[in-house]
Scaffold this motif. Sequence first.
Motif, mmCIF file in Angstrom:
data_model
loop_
_atom_site.group_PDB
_atom_site.id
_atom_site.type_symbol
_atom_site.label_atom_id
_atom_site.label_comp_id
_atom_site.label_asym_id
_atom_site.label_seq_id
_atom_site.Cartn_x
_atom_site.Cartn_y
_atom_site.Cartn_z
ATOM 1 N N VAL B 125 78.958 -32.558 -0.793
ATOM 2 C CA VAL B 125 79.620 -32.717 -2.094
ATOM 3 C C VAL B 125 80.963 -31.989 -2.135
ATOM 4 N N GLY B 126 81.397 -31.440 -0.977
ATOM 5 C CA GLY B 126 82.722 -30.836 -0.882
ATOM 6 C C GLY B 126 82.836 -29.475 -1.546
ATOM 7 N N LEU B 127 81.740 -28.722 -1.585
ATOM 8 C CA LEU B 127 81.792 -27.400 -2.226
ATOM 9 C C LEU B 127 81.499 -26.268 -1.251
ATOM 10 N N LEU B 128 81.564 -26.584 0.051
ATOM 11 C CA LEU B 128 81.176 -25.588 1.048
ATOM 12 C C LEU B 128 82.004 -24.307 0.933
ATOM 13 N N LYS B 129 83.282 -24.488 0.603
ATOM 14 C CA LYS B 129 84.154 -23.300 0.557
ATOM 15 C C LYS B 129 83.932 -22.497 -0.720
ATOM 16 N N ARG B 130 83.111 -23.004 -1.608
ATOM 17 C CA ARG B 130 82.932 -22.312 -2.892
ATOM 18 C C ARG B 130 81.552 -21.675 -3.020
ATOM 19 N N GLU B 131 80.841 -21.593 -1.905
ATOM 20 C CA GLU B 131 79.431 -21.184 -1.993
ATOM 21 C C GLU B 131 79.231 -19.804 -2.605
ATOM 22 N N LYS B 132 80.212 -18.927 -2.471
ATOM 23 C CA LYS B 132 80.010 -17.560 -2.969
ATOM 24 C C LYS B 132 80.382 -17.402 -4.442
ATOM 25 N N LEU B 133 81.017 -18.419 -5.017
ATOM 26 C CA LEU B 133 81.453 -18.320 -6.409
ATOM 27 C C LEU B 133 80.277 -18.428 -7.372
ATOM 28 N N ASN B 134 80.531 -17.985 -8.583
ATOM 29 C CA ASN B 134 79.595 -18.255 -9.659
ATOM 30 C C ASN B 134 79.933 -19.641 -10.213
ATOM 31 N N PRO B 135 78.927 -20.453 -10.558
ATOM 32 C CA PRO B 135 79.213 -21.811 -11.038
ATOM 33 C C PRO B 135 80.156 -21.838 -12.233
ATOM 34 N N GLU B 142 83.266 -30.252 -10.488
ATOM 35 C CA GLU B 142 82.622 -29.471 -9.424
ATOM 36 C C GLU B 142 81.205 -29.064 -9.810
ATOM 37 N N GLN B 143 81.023 -28.726 -11.095
ATOM 38 C CA GLN B 143 79.677 -28.384 -11.561
ATOM 39 C C GLN B 143 78.741 -29.576 -11.394
ATOM 40 N N GLN B 144 79.292 -30.777 -11.709
ATOM 41 C CA GLN B 144 78.494 -31.992 -11.560
ATOM 42 C C GLN B 144 78.089 -32.187 -10.094
ATOM 43 N N ARG B 145 79.044 -31.945 -9.190
ATOM 44 C CA ARG B 145 78.743 -32.112 -7.768
ATOM 45 C C ARG B 145 77.748 -31.055 -7.292
ATOM 46 N N LEU B 146 77.859 -29.846 -7.867
ATOM 47 C CA LEU B 146 76.892 -28.794 -7.520
ATOM 48 C C LEU B 146 75.483 -29.232 -7.929
ATOM 49 N N GLY B 166 79.570 -38.526 -16.717
ATOM 50 C CA GLY B 166 79.761 -38.415 -18.162
ATOM 51 C C GLY B 166 81.168 -38.177 -18.662
ATOM 52 N N ASN B 167 81.692 -36.970 -18.435
ATOM 53 C CA ASN B 167 82.986 -36.647 -19.028
ATOM 54 C C ASN B 167 84.086 -36.567 -17.977
ATOM 55 N N LEU B 168 83.869 -37.228 -16.854
ATOM 56 C CA LEU B 168 84.825 -37.050 -15.763
ATOM 57 C C LEU B 168 85.836 -38.177 -15.748
ATOM 58 N N ASP B 169 87.026 -37.873 -15.211
ATOM 59 C CA ASP B 169 88.027 -38.943 -15.104
ATOM 60 C C ASP B 169 87.698 -39.837 -13.911
ATOM 61 N N ALA B 170 88.421 -40.934 -13.813
ATOM 62 C CA ALA B 170 88.075 -42.000 -12.866
ATOM 63 C C ALA B 170 88.000 -41.512 -11.424
ATOM 64 N N ASP B 171 88.924 -40.626 -11.014
ATOM 65 C CA ASP B 171 88.922 -40.154 -9.627
ATOM 66 C C ASP B 171 87.641 -39.397 -9.293
ATOM 67 N N TYR B 172 87.272 -38.488 -10.202
ATOM 68 C CA TYR B 172 86.043 -37.719 -10.005
ATOM 69 C C TYR B 172 84.833 -38.645 -9.955
ATOM 70 N N SER B 173 84.835 -39.633 -10.878
ATOM 71 C CA SER B 173 83.712 -40.559 -10.936
ATOM 72 C C SER B 173 83.546 -41.284 -9.606
ATOM 73 N N ARG B 174 84.686 -41.714 -9.054
ATOM 74 C CA ARG B 174 84.622 -42.447 -7.799
ATOM 75 C C ARG B 174 84.041 -41.570 -6.694
ATOM 76 N N GLU B 175 84.504 -40.325 -6.640
ATOM 77 C CA GLU B 175 83.976 -39.384 -5.636
ATOM 78 C C GLU B 175 82.468 -39.270 -5.736
ATOM 79 N N ILE B 176 82.017 -39.128 -6.979
ATOM 80 C CA ILE B 176 80.582 -38.916 -7.180
ATOM 81 C C ILE B 176 79.789 -40.163 -6.802
ATOM 82 N N MET B 177 80.331 -41.327 -7.123
ATOM 83 C CA MET B 177 79.631 -42.552 -6.746
ATOM 84 C C MET B 177 79.584 -42.701 -5.229
ATOM 85 N N ILE B 179 79.255 -40.241 -3.139
ATOM 86 C CA ILE B 179 78.159 -39.372 -2.691
ATOM 87 C C ILE B 179 76.816 -40.098 -2.870
ATOM 88 N N PHE B 180 76.656 -40.740 -4.025
ATOM 89 C CA PHE B 180 75.401 -41.454 -4.278
ATOM 90 C C PHE B 180 75.208 -42.574 -3.267
#
Lengths: 302, 216
Positions: B125-135, B142-146, B166-177, B179-180
Motif C-alpha cells: 500500500v506504499g506506506l513502508l517508509k512510514r512504519e514508525k509514524l503514528n497514524p 494514507e490512513q485508508q491505505r493503512l 469515501g472522501n478521497l480525490d480521484a487519484d487516491y481512489s484510483r490507487e486504492i482500486m 491495490i484491490f
Amino acid sequence: MTGKFGHQRFLVQSALRRIFASPLGGILNILVIGIALSLPAGMYALLKNVQTLAGQLPGKPEISLFLVADSNDEAIEKIRTKIAQHPDIAGSRFVSRDAALRQLQAGSALGDVIEALEHNPLPDAFVITPRVDTAAALKRLRDELADWGGVDLAQMDSDWAYKLEALLGFGRMLALILGALFSVALIAVTFNTIRLQILTQREEIEVARLIGATNAFIRQPFLFFGAIQGLLGGIVTLMILAIGIRLANIPLAEVARLYSSDFRLQILGWGDSLSLLLFSLYLGWLGAWLSVSRHLSRITPR
Amino acid sequence: MIRFNQVSKRYPGGYEALKNVSFNVAEGEMVFLTGHSGAGKSTLLKLIAAIERPNSGSVLVNNQNVGVLKEAALPYLRRNLGIVFQDHKLLFDRSVFDNVLLPLQICGFEPRESSKRVRAALDKVGLLKREKLNPVALSGGEQQRLCIARAIVNRPAILLADEPTGNLDADYSREIMEIFRSFHQVGATLLISTHDQSVLEDEGVRRIALKSGELA
C-alpha cells in the motif's frame, strides 16, 4: 514455541508500560497495595519473631512441688519415693530450703533483705520433669501431685509458655483477619484500576474484536497488568518490612542489651517472601479477572 | 463464497435496513455494492462479519450460516475476513507498523514471520517508509491505505470494504482500486461498497445495487 514466549514477553512489557504510562497513578496504586499488605505481613513477621524468642527459652515444662513448711526428712524421703515410682514423671531434682535461699540471695537484688530475715521462709521443693507433654495431661499430673500428703503447692513453671502460646494464637488470628481484609482491598484496587483501563482502551478492544480476537486474547493484557501490579505491590511490602524491621531494631537492641540478650527482629525468610510475592501476584490477577469478566462483555463492536 | 437468502434486517425502533435480499458472490469474484447512503450497504457488510445478525433469512459465508454462530466462534470467522472500515478504526496509541501487526498477534504468528508480513503489506500500500509514524500523522488517503494493509496482512480469503474511497480525490481512489485489483488477482473474493462514480466507471466488475434496503 518462540512465538508464544515472544508474545508473553510482549505482554509483560506492555503491562509495565501501561502501569507507568501515568507514573504517579501507577506508583500510587502500587504503594496502596504495598502498604495494605505490609500490615498483615508485618504482623506475621512479628509473630514469627516472638515465636523464635519463645523457642529459645526453656521449652520443657516443669512442675515445682513445694512441700509444707518445716517438713522433716522422713516426709521428704516418702515423697521422693513416690516421685520415683510415678509413671508420668521422667525425673526430679530436690531443692532444699537452704539451697533455695542461697540461690535467691545470689540471683537477685534482694540479698540484703534476705540477710535480715530471722529464719528461712522458704519451703523444701522438688522440681519435676514430667514424661507427658500435652497441656491436659500436665494439668492432671499437677492436680494429682497437689493432693499428695505433705505437699503444699504444685506449680506449673511453664504456665507462661501456654499463656504465650494462647496469645500467639490470638495474634495469628488477628493477622489472618487483617490479611483477609487487606486482600479484599487489594482485589478491589485492582478491580477498579482494570475497570478504568478497559474504559480507556475501549476502542482497542472493539477493533481487536472486529478483526478476530478471542476473549482470551483480549483478557490477557489486563490479567498480566493486574498480576504485575500485584507483584510490584508485594515487592513494596517486602521493602517496607525490611526498612521497618531495621528501624525497630535500633531501640530494640537497647532493650535487649538491658536483658543481656542479643535478640533482634529478623526479616521474612526466602520461603515466606516468595509466598508473599506469589500471593500478591495472585490477588492482582484475581482482581483483574473479576473486573475483566464483568466489564469486557459489555463492549461489543458496532 | 457469500450467499444471502431472503435476508431482512430491522434495527430496534423499527427501521428496516434490508428487505428480503438474496444474492450470491462466487469464490474469487470481485463485486461492487452500490447505492446511495442509507441504502443498506454498511448493514449488509456487517451481516457478513456477524457484527449484526439478520432478523430473518440466512447469511452463508463459506457455507457457514454466520447469523446463528455462537459468540465464541465469531473470532474464527472474522480471521478469514479482511475488513476495510468506513471510519478506518485505526489505533492511535501505536505506530503504523503495530496497527498492521495486530491481526497477526491475534492469530498468534511468530514475531519474525509477523514482521516480514507486516512489511510486505505496508509495501503493497506504499506506506513502508512510514512504519514508525503514528497514524495521526498520515493523510486521509494514507490512513485508508493503512486500514487496507491491516485488512490484507492476514491474507484473508474474503475482503470486505465499506466506502474505501469515501472522501478521497480521484487519484487516491484510483490507487486504492489498484491495490484491490492486485489482491483480486491472487484469488481473493472482494465485496466493495461504494457510491463513487469514478470507481464505478470500471467496466467488467459485477454490481449489486441496493435501493432503500432492497435489490434494485
